[in-house]
Design a protein around this motif. Sequence first.
Motif, PDB file in Angstrom:
ATOM      1  N   GLY A  90       0.783  -1.229   0.000  1.00 56.29           N
ATOM      2  CA  GLY A  90       0.000   0.000   0.000  1.00 56.29           C
ATOM      3  C   GLY A  90       0.812   1.275   0.000  1.00 56.29           C
ATOM      4  O   GLY A  90       0.596   2.170  -0.831  1.00 56.29           O
ATOM      5  N   MET A  91       1.751   1.411   0.938  1.00 55.55           N
ATOM      6  CA  MET A  91       2.538   2.645   1.015  1.00 55.55           C
ATOM      7  C   MET A  91       3.362   2.847  -0.244  1.00 55.55           C
ATOM      8  O   MET A  91       3.458   3.960  -0.774  1.00 55.55           O
ATOM      9  N   THR A  92       3.961   1.756  -0.727  1.00 56.54           N
ATOM     10  CA  THR A  92       4.818   1.871  -1.913  1.00 56.54           C
ATOM     11  C   THR A  92       4.020   2.285  -3.141  1.00 56.54           C
ATOM     12  O   THR A  92       4.442   3.168  -3.909  1.00 56.54           O
ATOM     13  N   VAL A  93       2.854   1.675  -3.356  1.00 55.29           N
ATOM     14  CA  VAL A  93       2.044   2.006  -4.526  1.00 55.29           C
ATOM     15  C   VAL A  93       1.561   3.452  -4.458  1.00 55.29           C
ATOM     16  O   VAL A  93       1.530   4.164  -5.477  1.00 55.29           O
ATOM     17  N   SER A 108       4.661   9.874  -7.568  1.00 58.33           N
ATOM     18  CA  SER A 108       5.799  10.121  -8.466  1.00 58.33           C
ATOM     19  C   SER A 108       5.320  10.347  -9.895  1.00 58.33           C
ATOM     20  O   SER A 108       5.824  11.218 -10.611  1.00 58.33           O
ATOM     21  N   VAL A 109       4.342   9.541 -10.318  1.00 62.88           N
ATOM     22  CA  VAL A 109       3.753   9.731 -11.652  1.00 62.88           C
ATOM     23  C   VAL A 109       3.099  11.109 -11.744  1.00 62.88           C
ATOM     24  O   VAL A 109       3.275  11.836 -12.736  1.00 62.88           O
ATOM     25  N   LEU A 110       2.351  11.483 -10.716  1.00 63.20           N
ATOM     26  CA  LEU A 110       1.670  12.779 -10.714  1.00 63.20           C
ATOM     27  C   LEU A 110       2.686  13.926 -10.769  1.00 63.20           C
ATOM     28  O   LEU A 110       2.486  14.910 -11.487  1.00 63.20           O
ATOM     29  N   LYS A 111       3.775  13.782 -10.031  1.00 63.11           N
ATOM     30  CA  LYS A 111       4.812  14.823 -10.055  1.00 63.11           C
ATOM     31  C   LYS A 111       5.356  15.021 -11.466  1.00 63.11           C
ATOM     32  O   LYS A 111       5.537  16.163 -11.922  1.00 63.11           O
ATOM     33  N   THR A 112       5.618  13.921 -12.161  1.00 59.83           N
ATOM     34  CA  THR A 112       6.132  14.008 -13.525  1.00 59.83           C
ATOM     35  C   THR A 112       5.160  14.753 -14.434  1.00 59.83           C
ATOM     36  O   THR A 112       5.556  15.637 -15.218  1.00 59.83           O
ATOM     37  N   LEU A 113       3.890  14.430 -14.325  1.00 56.66           N
ATOM     38  CA  LEU A 113       2.874  15.069 -15.164  1.00 56.66           C
ATOM     39  C   LEU A 113       2.732  16.554 -14.838  1.00 56.66           C
ATOM     40  O   LEU A 113       2.586  17.394 -15.745  1.00 56.66           O
ATOM     41  N   LEU A 114       2.766  16.897 -13.551  1.00 56.26           N
ATOM     42  CA  LEU A 114       2.654  18.301 -13.169  1.00 56.26           C
ATOM     43  C   LEU A 114       3.883  19.090 -13.603  1.00 56.26           C
ATOM     44  O   LEU A 114       3.772  20.243 -14.043  1.00 56.26           O
ATOM     45  N   ASP A 115       5.057  18.463 -13.479  1.00 59.06           N
ATOM     46  CA  ASP A 115       6.279  19.136 -13.926  1.00 59.06           C
ATOM     47  C   ASP A 115       6.231  19.425 -15.426  1.00 59.06           C
ATOM     48  O   ASP A 115       6.664  20.493 -15.884  1.00 59.06           O
ATOM     49  N   THR A 149      -4.344   7.114 -16.825  1.00 58.20           N
ATOM     50  CA  THR A 149      -3.719   6.240 -17.826  1.00 58.20           C
ATOM     51  C   THR A 149      -2.308   5.842 -17.407  1.00 58.20           C
ATOM     52  O   THR A 149      -1.915   4.676 -17.494  1.00 58.20           O
ATOM     53  N   ALA A 150      -1.553   6.805 -16.902  1.00 61.55           N
ATOM     54  CA  ALA A 150      -0.145   6.566 -16.608  1.00 61.55           C
ATOM     55  C   ALA A 150       0.071   5.625 -15.429  1.00 61.55           C
ATOM     56  O   ALA A 150       1.098   4.938 -15.360  1.00 61.55           O
ATOM     57  N   ILE A 151      -0.881   5.564 -14.489  1.00 61.84           N
ATOM     58  CA  ILE A 151      -0.663   4.726 -13.300  1.00 61.84           C
ATOM     59  C   ILE A 151      -1.100   3.280 -13.501  1.00 61.84           C
ATOM     60  O   ILE A 151      -0.902   2.461 -12.593  1.00 61.84           O
ATOM     61  N   GLN A 152      -1.650   2.951 -14.659  1.00 60.92           N
ATOM     62  CA  GLN A 152      -2.098   1.571 -14.847  1.00 60.92           C
ATOM     63  C   GLN A 152      -0.932   0.586 -14.733  1.00 60.92           C
ATOM     64  O   GLN A 152      -1.076  -0.516 -14.214  1.00 60.92           O
ATOM     65  N   GLY A 153       0.242   0.988 -15.196  1.00 63.00           N
ATOM     66  CA  GLY A 153       1.413   0.133 -15.040  1.00 63.00           C
ATOM     67  C   GLY A 153       1.832  -0.016 -13.594  1.00 63.00           C
ATOM     68  O   GLY A 153       2.331  -1.069 -13.180  1.00 63.00           O
ATOM     69  N   VAL A 154       1.621   1.040 -12.797  1.00 62.92           N
ATOM     70  CA  VAL A 154       1.918   0.979 -11.365  1.00 62.92           C
ATOM     71  C   VAL A 154       0.978   0.012 -10.658  1.00 62.92           C
ATOM     72  O   VAL A 154       1.380  -0.728  -9.752  1.00 62.92           O
ATOM     73  N   LEU A 155      -0.293  -0.015 -11.074  1.00 63.03           N
ATOM     74  CA  LEU A 155      -1.301  -0.830 -10.403  1.00 63.03           C
ATOM     75  C   LEU A 155      -1.295  -2.291 -10.840  1.00 63.03           C
ATOM     76  O   LEU A 155      -1.737  -3.166 -10.083  1.00 63.03           O
ATOM     77  N   ALA A 156      -0.791  -2.565 -12.022  1.00 60.63           N
ATOM     78  CA  ALA A 156      -0.913  -3.910 -12.584  1.00 60.63           C
ATOM     79  C   ALA A 156      -0.271  -4.974 -11.705  1.00 60.63           C
ATOM     80  O   ALA A 156      -0.879  -6.016 -11.408  1.00 60.63           O
ATOM     81  N   ALA A 157       0.960  -4.735 -11.280  1.00 57.12           N
ATOM     82  CA  ALA A 157       1.682  -5.754 -10.508  1.00 57.12           C
ATOM     83  C   ALA A 157       1.040  -6.010  -9.144  1.00 57.12           C
ATOM     84  O   ALA A 157       0.743  -7.162  -8.806  1.00 57.12           O
ATOM     85  N   PRO A 158       0.783  -4.978  -8.327  1.00 60.77           N
ATOM     86  CA  PRO A 158       0.182  -5.255  -7.027  1.00 60.77           C
ATOM     87  C   PRO A 158      -1.229  -5.817  -7.127  1.00 60.77           C
ATOM     88  O   PRO A 158      -1.627  -6.643  -6.297  1.00 60.77           O
TER      89      PRO A 158
END
Length: 417
Positions: free
Chosen positions: A299-302, A308-315, A333-342
């Motif tokens: 949970g904490m890691t995800v 981190s994804v949001l920071k990249t998009l805002l930057d 869209t960008a976080i789907q790869g983050v969610l897939a594994a967990p």
Amino acid sequence: VTVLERDLLPAGPEARTGTPHCRQAHTLLKAGLNALLQFFPEFETELELAGAVRARAAIDILVETPGFDPWPRRDFGFDTLCMTRPLVESVARRLVERQGNIALLPQCRVRRLAHSADKSSVSGVYHDEANGQPCRLDADIVIDASSRGNLTLDALHELGLPRPAETEIGVDIGYATAIFDIPPGASREWRGIIHRPDAQSGRGAFLFSVENNRWQISLSGMHGDHPPDDLQGFVAFAKTLRTPTVYEAIKDATMVGVIHRFVFPCSVRRRFEALATFPKGLVPVGDVICRFNPAFGQGMTVAVQQVSVLKTLLDERAGNALPLNDVAPAFFTAIQGVLAAPWGVAESDFMYAKTRGERPVDFQQRLKFGSMLQRVAIEDAAVHKVLTAVNHLLIPPTALREPHIVEKVNALMAVSN
């Protein structure tokens, strides 16, 4: 940036009511620590100074899984840190408070989200201040990190928009967690134990060395078979585990404080990415989008990876002078790869017969492949290293489908058949 927090925030690492799960054992996976270091380069050092215990992955953490009790110890070149959840929060909060552009406001309860007159966007929040005075705070963008997600869901209803579809995996897992002083004669061969349950009993355990020379121990049971909150019953429950490792560690140890229980009904994934319309100015994160069985320690890691994804998009938007309030669709869209594994790991809870929800059509094949993959990893250190990296969310699970690994798994399957 203004952070509104419902709780009165403690000065140090103390449990608080707004995080009811915080007294249970937590794990910050290596990928989560790496992501936090992007925001705070001193985070790892600060954790250790506060008392976190350094442990070498796959060496200092003893891993017990059905059929492999324990896994072989191998050095894969990276460490993890063991500590309580309140310690992680305390260090993170202290580092946030050092940022000159962030105001952290405690005892502010957000009631609902404000929206524009044409109902196309979220424009701020209505909240009660510490003195109970109702207030409105306008904002260019609102991040909903309120865990359950009621603020976002209520806003969608108020704006006449559909809720996202939800996928649930009903596990009904119960935890009981206790703190013990580490006995003087305790084993120094390990600093933590992960005892994974088998499909028949559903009983598992975590034991981690934490700050103040103590062990934090969480026992868990599935589908109503929950561990008790008295010391005698707690130790007796530990004795029923598949191996005696945890029981032998705590049977003569001295408990500190009381035993805390927690019940988690189901893993939930909300499909925000499938919505045709979403209000501008609003971005939900963390458990609002997806929450997992805490037994997997993701949970904490995800949550940090999502940020981190949001920071990249805002930057990117700040650098190109693009509006910030339309970032949500790209974020989903960008976080789907983050969610897939967990989420794939969360689906392994379907190995229990009583787990509620729709099993993936290929679940039995995945279960068999995973079992054979573990057998390969036991014998092959290189595969074990890849599996460990995947488990720490450092690399995607597709790494375990590389041809040379699949070939070894298929060869073992052929022999087993």
